[in-house]
Design an enzyme around this catalytic site. Structure first.
Site, short mmCIF file in Angstrom:
data_model
loop_
_atom_site.label_atom_id
_atom_site.label_comp_id
_atom_site.label_asym_id
_atom_site.label_seq_id
_atom_site.Cartn_x
_atom_site.Cartn_y
_atom_site.Cartn_z
CG ASP A 146 -2.32 0.45 0.92
OD1 ASP A 146 -2.47 1.25 -0.02
OD2 ASP A 146 -3.26 0.04 1.62
CD GLU A 181 0.33 4.37 -8.07
OE1 GLU A 181 -0.83 4.09 -8.45
OE2 GLU A 181 0.95 5.40 -8.39
CD1 TRP A 182 -4.62 3.09 -3.13
CD2 TRP A 182 -3.62 5.04 -2.72
NE1 TRP A 182 -4.13 3.05 -1.85
CE2 TRP A 182 -3.51 4.24 -1.57
CE3 TRP A 182 -3.07 6.33 -2.70
CZ2 TRP A 182 -2.86 4.67 -0.42
CZ3 TRP A 182 -2.43 6.75 -1.55
CH2 TRP A 182 -2.33 5.93 -0.42
N GLY A 183 -3.39 4.04 -8.42
CA GLY A 183 -3.46 4.61 -9.77
C GLY A 183 -3.00 6.05 -9.87
CG ASP A 203 -9.45 1.49 -1.11
OD1 ASP A 203 -8.43 1.30 -1.82
OD2 ASP A 203 -9.43 1.44 0.13
#
Ligand SMILES: *[C@@H]1O[C@H](CO)[C@@H](O)[C@H](O)[C@H]1NC(C)=O
Ligand SMILES: *[C@@H]1O[C@H](CO)[C@@H](O)[C@H](O)[C@H]1NC(C)=O
Ligand SMILES: *[C@@H]1O[C@H](CO)[C@@H](O)[C@H](O)[C@H]1NC(C)=O
Ligand SMILES: *[C@@H]1O[C@H](CO)[C@@H](O)[C@H](O)[C@H]1NC(C)=O
Ligand SMILES: *[C@@H]1O[C@H](CO)[C@@H](O)[C@H](O)[C@H]1NC(C)=O
Length: 387
Positions: A146, A181-183, A203
């Site tokens: 994460d 890394e959430w894009g 998310d």
């Protein structure tokens, strides 16, 4: 010029990828976060492992048992080794991994490329080599990594994620590396040499619009997915109750045709028969696990009727096709033109319904999907007979 650069980038992507031998097809398994959040412990992980087997989910391909955030509590002051939460995991992680392995499944953990995880547990930044070493000792097979609490490190995402990639490699144990890394920095364009999968989005939530938002963003990066490196629009919500069964079937169809990781996010110990049926359809899973590993994408959008046709090639030369009714409250008919699939107006094509395991016949030039419910799909396999 931009087009040319993109072609070069895509070619580069297909030649080089993370060299740990893993992720030839998208990963399948279970992860604790979507249902349990931080409320996890070793009892839950053991009984979930048992349930994956007794429900037939493991048999269907869901083999990774992945613990998300909240398993770690602190570091040993002398060795800096990470210490599992003594209340939730009194027997330790090694014995839990042994248990999962003894049942024939694989074991995954979670950490973070910052000072702390998202839930405030110790992160791995600065401790990459030590943590990877400990994971390998515990026989960990998978790491989700994460990106919380990383801003003050003053290090780039690239540097922080490469550090853990190298640390995992130094252990000599092949450990699947799932980057989260959430894009933010468009990882699809450059993460192939770093990780086996990379999140392209924030998310997911257990609702229709969140699911659609994630799969729509993920679609922008379709050309960058290939074996050993897949786009990740986040984990499945099937079985968690926030969508209808029809919507969950669409969720499963979209994730399968786009070669997304299939990580179950519900409590499989109490899963309903209907959710199980959605998660274990062998012909739908076969599309996801097809050896070609090319991400299906939107081929046609009808903004008037709010319908879409998604498609992607399969290893045997056929196409997986989704006729998708996005509209609210209206059952619709959706036309699939064979020219949209790279075939011709005269092409003769055999069509099979994957959810129903049913051959629908042969069609020339186009196929019409009738009576597709609001938020529903028909998922098809189309095989060319004559061009
Ligand atoms: C480590 O990296 C080397 C070079 O890319 C590769 O050949 C090797 O298989 C990797 N080992 C592991 C365990 O990932
Ligand atoms: C784990 O949680 C469950 C449900 O909250 C509880 O019954 C069980 O005793 C807990 N086990 C441990 C080891 O904390
Ligand atoms: C990061 O940069 C800030 C501002 O320049 C500085 O105050 C801080 O000490 C730096 N942190 C590290 C870990 O280098
Ligand atoms: C669909 O129709 C029902 C009944 O008319 C209504 O209650 C519901 O709000 C509608 N839903 C949407 C998304 O329009
Ligand atoms: C679909 O194909 C049929 C023949 O198979 C043809 O008669 C019809 O015009 C086609 N429709 C469209 C919209 O191309």
């Amino acid at each position: 010029m931009l087009f040319f650069s993109l072609i070069i980038l895509i070619l580069f992507n297909f030649i080089y990828s993370l060299d740990n031998g893993l992720g030839k097809t998208p990963q399948m398994g279970w992860n604790s976060w979507n249902h349990f959040g931080c409320s996890i412990n070793e009892t839950i992980i053991r009984s979930t492992t048992d349930a994956l087997i007794s429900t037939g989910l493991a048999q269907a391909g869901y083999t990774y048992v992945n613990i998300d955030d909240c398993w770690a509590s602190s570091r040993d002051l002398k060795t800096n080794f990470i210490i599992p939460d003594p209340i939730g995991f009194p027997s330790g992680i090694a014995s839990l991994a042994d248990y999962v392995h003894s049942r024939g499944l694989l074991f995954g953990l979670y950490s973070d490329a910052g000072y702390n995880t998202c839930a405030g547990r110790p992160g791995s930044f600065g401790y990459e080599e030590i943590d990877a070493h400990v994971y390998a000792q515990w026989k960990v097979d998978y790491l989700k990594y994460d990106n919380c609490h990383s801003f003050l490190t003053n290090k780039t995402i690239k540097e922080r994620y490469e550090r853990m990639r190298d640390a995992l490699n130094h252990t000599g144990r092949p450990i699947f590396y799932s980057a989260c890394e959430w894009g933010d920095m468009l990882p699809a364009l450059w993460f192939r040499t770093i990780a086996n999968s990379w999140r392209t989005t924030g998310d997911i939530n257990d609702d229709w619009l969140s699911m659609l938002l994630n799969i729509d963003i993920n679609d922008l990066f379709a050309d960058f997915a290939a074996p050993h490196g897949f786009n990740d629009p986040d984990m499945l919500e099937i079985g968690n109750g926030g969508m209808t069964l029809n919507e969950y079937r669409t969720h499963m169809s979209l994730w399968s045709i786009t070669k997304a990781p299939l990580l179950i996010g519900c409590d499989v110990r109490t899963i309903s028969k209907e959710s199980l049926e959605i998660l274990t359809n062998s012909e739908v899973i076969a599309v996801n696990q097809d050896s070609l590993g090319i991400q299906g994408k939107k081929k046609r959008i009808d903004l008037v009727y709010n319908t879409e046709v998604w498609a992607g090639p399969l290893a045997d030369g056929s196409k997986a096709v989704l006729a998708f009714n996005r509209a609210n409250n209206i059952t619709q008919t959706i036309l699939v033109l064979f020219t949209d699939l790279g075939w011709q107006l005269t092409s003769q094509v055999k069509v099979r319904d994957l959810w129903l395991h049913k051959d629908l016949g042969e069609f020339q030039g186009n196929y019409t999907a009738y009576n597709i419910e609001s938020h529903g799909v028909q998922m098809l396999k189309m095989t060319l007979i004559t061009l």
